[in-house]
Each structure stands twice: as C-alpha cells, then as structure tokens.
Design a protein around this motif. Sequence first.
Motif, PDB file in Angstrom:
ATOM      1  N   ALA A 134      -7.002   3.633 -14.502  1.00 40.26           N
ATOM      2  CA  ALA A 134      -7.671   3.982 -12.283  1.00 40.26           C
ATOM      3  C   ALA A 134      -6.902   3.470 -11.647  1.00 40.26           C
ATOM      4  O   ALA A 134      -6.856   3.555 -10.692  1.00 40.26           O
ATOM      5  CB  ALA A 134      -8.998   3.658 -12.620  1.00 40.26           C
ATOM      6  N   ALA A 135      -6.689   1.682 -11.348  1.00 43.41           N
ATOM      7  CA  ALA A 135      -5.548   0.730 -10.810  1.00 43.41           C
ATOM      8  C   ALA A 135      -4.005   1.747 -10.344  1.00 43.41           C
ATOM      9  O   ALA A 135      -3.743   1.592  -9.005  1.00 43.41           O
ATOM     10  CB  ALA A 135      -5.879  -0.169 -11.190  1.00 43.41           C
ATOM     11  N   TRP A 136      -3.933   2.640 -11.191  1.00 39.65           N
ATOM     12  CA  TRP A 136      -2.255   3.446 -11.169  1.00 39.65           C
ATOM     13  C   TRP A 136      -2.753   4.116 -10.275  1.00 39.65           C
ATOM     14  O   TRP A 136      -2.000   4.955  -9.592  1.00 39.65           O
ATOM     15  CB  TRP A 136      -1.321   3.679 -12.291  1.00 39.65           C
ATOM     16  N   GLN A 137      -4.085   5.376 -10.869  1.00 39.31           N
ATOM     17  CA  GLN A 137      -4.537   5.811  -9.981  1.00 39.31           C
ATOM     18  C   GLN A 137      -4.940   6.163  -8.179  1.00 39.31           C
ATOM     19  O   GLN A 137      -4.303   7.039  -7.797  1.00 39.31           O
ATOM     20  CB  GLN A 137      -5.586   7.095 -11.130  1.00 39.31           C
ATOM     21  N   SER A 138      -5.254   5.240  -8.385  1.00 36.97           N
ATOM     22  CA  SER A 138      -5.775   4.648  -7.153  1.00 36.97           C
ATOM     23  C   SER A 138      -4.285   4.216  -6.319  1.00 36.97           C
ATOM     24  O   SER A 138      -4.361   5.265  -5.160  1.00 36.97           O
ATOM     25  CB  SER A 138      -6.551   3.402  -6.775  1.00 36.97           C
ATOM     26  N   TRP A 139      -3.478   3.424  -6.759  1.00 39.05           N
ATOM     27  CA  TRP A 139      -2.376   2.704  -6.326  1.00 39.05           C
ATOM     28  C   TRP A 139      -1.229   4.372  -6.283  1.00 39.05           C
ATOM     29  O   TRP A 139      -1.544   4.705  -4.671  1.00 39.05           O
ATOM     30  CB  TRP A 139      -1.702   2.172  -7.218  1.00 39.05           C
ATOM     31  N   PHE A 140      -1.331   4.973  -6.685  1.00 35.65           N
ATOM     32  CA  PHE A 140      -0.334   6.482  -6.610  1.00 35.65           C
ATOM     33  C   PHE A 140      -0.819   7.403  -5.564  1.00 35.65           C
ATOM     34  O   PHE A 140      -0.501   8.119  -4.818  1.00 35.65           O
ATOM     35  CB  PHE A 140       0.100   7.265  -7.697  1.00 35.65           C
ATOM     36  N   ASN A 141      -2.623   7.410  -5.386  1.00 32.96           N
ATOM     37  CA  ASN A 141      -3.118   8.019  -4.485  1.00 32.96           C
ATOM     38  C   ASN A 141      -3.034   8.190  -3.207  1.00 32.96           C
ATOM     39  O   ASN A 141      -2.608   8.624  -2.177  1.00 32.96           O
ATOM     40  CB  ASN A 141      -4.667   8.598  -4.811  1.00 32.96           C
ATOM     41  N   ALA A 142      -2.790   6.650  -2.820  1.00 26.96           N
ATOM     42  CA  ALA A 142      -1.951   5.543  -1.190  1.00 26.96           C
ATOM     43  C   ALA A 142      -0.915   6.302  -1.530  1.00 26.96           C
ATOM     44  O   ALA A 142      -0.721   6.837   0.052  1.00 26.96           O
ATOM     45  CB  ALA A 142      -2.609   4.347  -1.439  1.00 26.96           C
ATOM     46  N   TYR A 143      -0.231   6.455  -2.486  1.00 29.30           N
ATOM     47  CA  TYR A 143       1.356   5.935  -2.110  1.00 29.30           C
ATOM     48  C   TYR A 143       1.655   7.405  -2.209  1.00 29.30           C
ATOM     49  O   TYR A 143       2.095   7.528  -0.381  1.00 29.30           O
ATOM     50  CB  TYR A 143       2.152   5.631  -3.591  1.00 29.30           C
ATOM     51  N   VAL A 144       1.360   8.612  -2.557  1.00 24.68           N
ATOM     52  CA  VAL A 144       1.433   9.436  -1.989  1.00 24.68           C
ATOM     53  C   VAL A 144       0.846  10.462  -0.962  1.00 24.68           C
ATOM     54  O   VAL A 144       1.627  11.259   0.096  1.00 24.68           O
ATOM     55  CB  VAL A 144       0.756  10.978  -3.316  1.00 24.68           C
ATOM     56  N   GLU A 145      -0.085   9.525  -0.252  1.00 17.04           N
ATOM     57  CA  GLU A 145      -0.705   9.962   0.872  1.00 17.04           C
ATOM     58  C   GLU A 145      -0.216   9.628   2.125  1.00 17.04           C
ATOM     59  O   GLU A 145       0.118   9.823   3.022  1.00 17.04           O
ATOM     60  CB  GLU A 145      -2.723   9.492   0.796  1.00 17.04           C
ATOM     61  N   ARG A 146       0.760   7.904   1.348  1.00 13.58           N
ATOM     62  CA  ARG A 146       0.915   7.599   2.728  1.00 13.58           C
ATOM     63  C   ARG A 146       2.869   7.849   3.214  1.00 13.58           C
ATOM     64  O   ARG A 146       2.988   8.693   3.986  1.00 13.58           O
ATOM     65  CB  ARG A 146       1.810   6.371   2.481  1.00 13.58           C
ATOM     66  N   LEU A 147       2.946   8.640   1.400  1.00 14.53           N
ATOM     67  CA  LEU A 147       4.323   9.900   2.294  1.00 14.53           C
ATOM     68  C   LEU A 147       4.512  10.949   2.844  1.00 14.53           C
ATOM     69  O   LEU A 147       5.522  10.624   3.665  1.00 14.53           O
ATOM     70  CB  LEU A 147       4.858   9.922   0.637  1.00 14.53           C
TER      71      LEU A 147
END
Length: 524
Positions: free
Chosen positions: A427-440
């Motif tokens: 869940a922590a990785w999903q959360s981080w990658f969601n934020a990162y992909v959004e940031r990209l």
Amino acid sequence: MNLNIADTFNRELPADPDRTNEPRQVKDACFSFVKPSVPGQPKLVHYSKEMVEAIGLTEADATSEEFLKIFSGAKVLEGTDPYAMCYGGHQFGHWAGQLGDGRAINLGEVVHAGNRWALQLKGAGTTPYSRTADGLAVLRSSIREHLCSEAMHHLGVPTTRSVSLALSGDEVLRDVMYNGNAAYEKGAIVCRAAPSFIRFGNFEIFARRGDVDSLRKLTDYTIRHFFPEIEQGTKAGYIAFFKEVARRTLDMIIHWQRVGFVHGVMNTDNLSILGLTIDFGPYGWLEGYDDNWTPNTTDRSHRRYRFGNQPHIGLWNLAQLGSALVPLIEEVKPLQAVLEAYKAAYQLRYLSMMRQKLGLQTDRETDDALVGQLVATLQLTETDMTIFFRNLSEISQETSVNEGTAFLAPVLDAFYEPDALTGETLAAWQSWFNAYVERLGHETATAEERRASMHSVNPKYVLRNYMAQLAIDKADAGDYTLINDLHQLLKRPYDEQPEAQEWFARRPEWARNRVGCSMLSCSS
Ligand code: AMP
Ligand code: MG
C-alpha cells in the motif's frame, strides 16, 4: 622518467628540524622529512593509465623498473625531499591530539598540463607520526583504495586519485576484526594523488597548541595555492576561505548521498580541506537503502558515521575547523553564519539532488514530501538503492498504479524480498507511485529526455562491497584480472554496459554477512 617536480609544501612551510625517524610530538612544524622504507620485493599490480598520464608519464614509463622503484618507495626520485605531514584530529567526536601521516609519505608535487599533483605513498613505512603502528598497509585495503578513488572520480564525486598499486613483497600482521585472530597478510603500497592532502586536522593541531604563527602560515599557504580567488592575509579572506571549504564539503557529501557512498570514518583528520573524498578505509556502498547503515564495525554501536548522518557530521567537522580558525579571525559570529548557511544550503541542495534522481526538472512545493515519503518507503523492506533509482526511469506518467504488484515491474529487481510486497508495504508503494506518476504529469520533458537525465545522475555500476572483495580474493591468489576489469567497468558508471550486466544485480546472499563485504573495520 621525466616528472616535472615543483614542490611547495615542503619548501614554503616550517619543517621539523629533526630528521630522525622516531615517533615523537612534532611542534612548530607542518611536516617532517622522512624517506620511504625500501620494500622487500616490490611488484606492480595495477596502474591507472589516466593518472599516469595526468602526472606527465606514459604507459611505457608505468611498466618500467624505475617506475616500480619510485612508486613503491624503493628509490627516492632525484630532486625530491619526501615528507610526512603533521596533523591532529577529532576521532569519533573526541580530540585525539597529534595523529599525522603515520603511514603516508609525500614524494613531492608535480605540475603537468597546468595541474598540481601531490604524490603520496600509503603503506611505505613508519614516520615520526606512526606512534606504535607499523606504517604499512595490506593488499586488501590498498585494492579498495585504488579502485574506489578512481571509481568515485568517474562518478563525478570530488576525490583524491590513485596512480598505482604495488605489492611490497613483505608480510604484514593484522587482526582484521580486532578479535584476537591476528594473521599475516600481503603488504601493499598505493600511490595516491591530489592537488594537496591537507586536512581539517592540519589546522586543528596548531590551534590546539596555541601555535598561531604556524596556523597562519598554513592557512596563507593553502589560500595562496588552492584558493587563489580569495584575498590573502586578511580576516575577510579567512572568512571567505572557511565559507568556500564549507561549500565544497557540502558539495562532496551531497554527491555521497546521491551515489550511496558511506565513508565510514569521517574524523576531522579524514576531511580534506579541498573538499575531496579522502582516506578510503572501512567505506561501503549502500545496497539496501538504509539511513542507519554503516559498514564500519568499529562504529557499530553509535553509528556516528551512518549514511543518513553524513551531512550532519560534515557540519560538526566544519564547526571544529571553524574553531581552529578563530585565532586568525578573532570573531565567532562570521564563522557561525557560515555554519548556519551550511544547514540552509543542505536542505536546498539535498532536495535538488533528489529531484534530479527522480527526473524532476521543475520545482513544486510538494517535492519535499514526495522525497521524504520515498525515503521512508524504501526502508520498509530491503530495497537496492542503485537498481531502484536506475530503473525508476522506466516509470512514466502513463504507468497505471493498480492493485497488485504489476506497476512495480520496472523496479522489481531492486527488492531483496519481493514476497514481502504485500499489505501495508504494498500500500505504501502504491501510494508513493501514485504520487510520483501524478507528479510526472507536471513535467514537460519527454520520457526519453527524462531517462537520459536520470541516467546521468543514477549510476548503473558502483563498487558494491562484494565486488571489491571478489577482486581481493582473486588478488590474494595471485590473479589481478578482476582489479583491472572493475577498474575499466567503473570508468563508465552511467553507461549501459550490457556485457557487464552481472554487476548490475542485487548483492548475492553469500555476501550479506561476510567480513570485507558488509563488515569492515579500521584494520588496514
Ligand atoms: P585512519 O583512521 O586510518 O585515518 O588513521 C588514523 C591515524 O592513524 C593516522 O594518523 C594514520 O596515519 C595512523 N595510522 C593508521 N594506520 C597506521 C599504520 N599501520 N601505521 C602507522 N600509522 C597508522
Ligand atoms: Mg586517515
């Protein structure tokens, strides 16, 4: 052999008048003249072609008998007067008094192609600063120093360099883990090179002894030769000097954090006044990303020199240097201001370095939190720093972060325990990658451009701890090929080198708890 000798340190600074080679306290002097010991049966193991050429020699020179003699200490080069430097230092937070070059001997300085290089043999016998030790170095630590200094340079990290590595032919007694198991090892000598090997501790020793005259001479010398843009002999100049040393120290440490290098012994005698990585002892490379990790077993209980503490220790060491300069500046406020500025600059520079690692070319206020969340998530389970950041460039704003682990595919190789990617960790990785992909999505660079820029700051190949150990194991058996292979590989750490894919892999399990891989001591 034609070296353009241009000595300054031993010509312009106060010398110890005593030329005997006995351990002693050396007062009112920056160095003592001392000749290298003659090794029993020297043999060249490896040289760095680039450094041989940088000091004005050719490969033909490097394979000559004369080269071996000079770079192993068997012969003193005409026109030189070798010497060991006097310095003190704070070791593990405590003032340790006089230390000095206990096993390093400066052969002299050469100027070639407009660059000044001090050449220094490490492991060439005792000096007046050897205290009770033997002045020697063993093959394993010499291989580590030779390979790592060159690798650091090619990573773009400010560092001292290494010209050559030779066996001395003598045996050296060492108790590797300080547990009563002393054994004989092969002795070796590295010739390292830097514009100067002056350390924070060279200034501290004079301040501690109240020898302001020598302190001033050393500081003026350092500014004159290595900080020519700074005004000489004035308070404003000394403050500017301190500011520049702080800037360089921070720059070096930000690079360490970028590539995952842990120095291991950031005592003030191991910090170069030029902001170069110096004294490769029990250093190590992060495999699993871990702010608490230190390779140095001597520091295991306090972890003073752990990865995440290096920027803070840089500041602590600068505070010691600042105190040493007080007699010249006669005020503490401007020095304190430099230390405050270091803290502020650190925050900015760290964030900007992490943005680069993440491929972010614009600044957004949320980036700090994004980086913090990543660093926390990386430490939930063992995650290989080098592989993670290198492969992160395969993630794009089109990546869809769904249930399951499919979205992690590009970085999956970085996980030492892929089976642990469940529950809260997932869940922590999903959360981080969601934020990162959004940031990209806020970036304008193309995926291609981003990959290229990320690959230029996230190395593919570093000197993983076990790689150096494999080279050492082979060299112990008389096979030096891996030293050369790794030396060549690490000249292009940012390039894809498909033929070297075996070195772009997680640390093998056998190396997890092996001495020399994850566990090192100051014994060298
Ligand atoms: P290090 O922790 O390796 O930076 O060394 C700290 C101090 O101990 C320096 O003054 C070194 O020159 C000295 N030293 C380390 N090893 C030896 C050795 N084998 N012989 C003499 N001096 C040494
Ligand atoms: Mg040292």
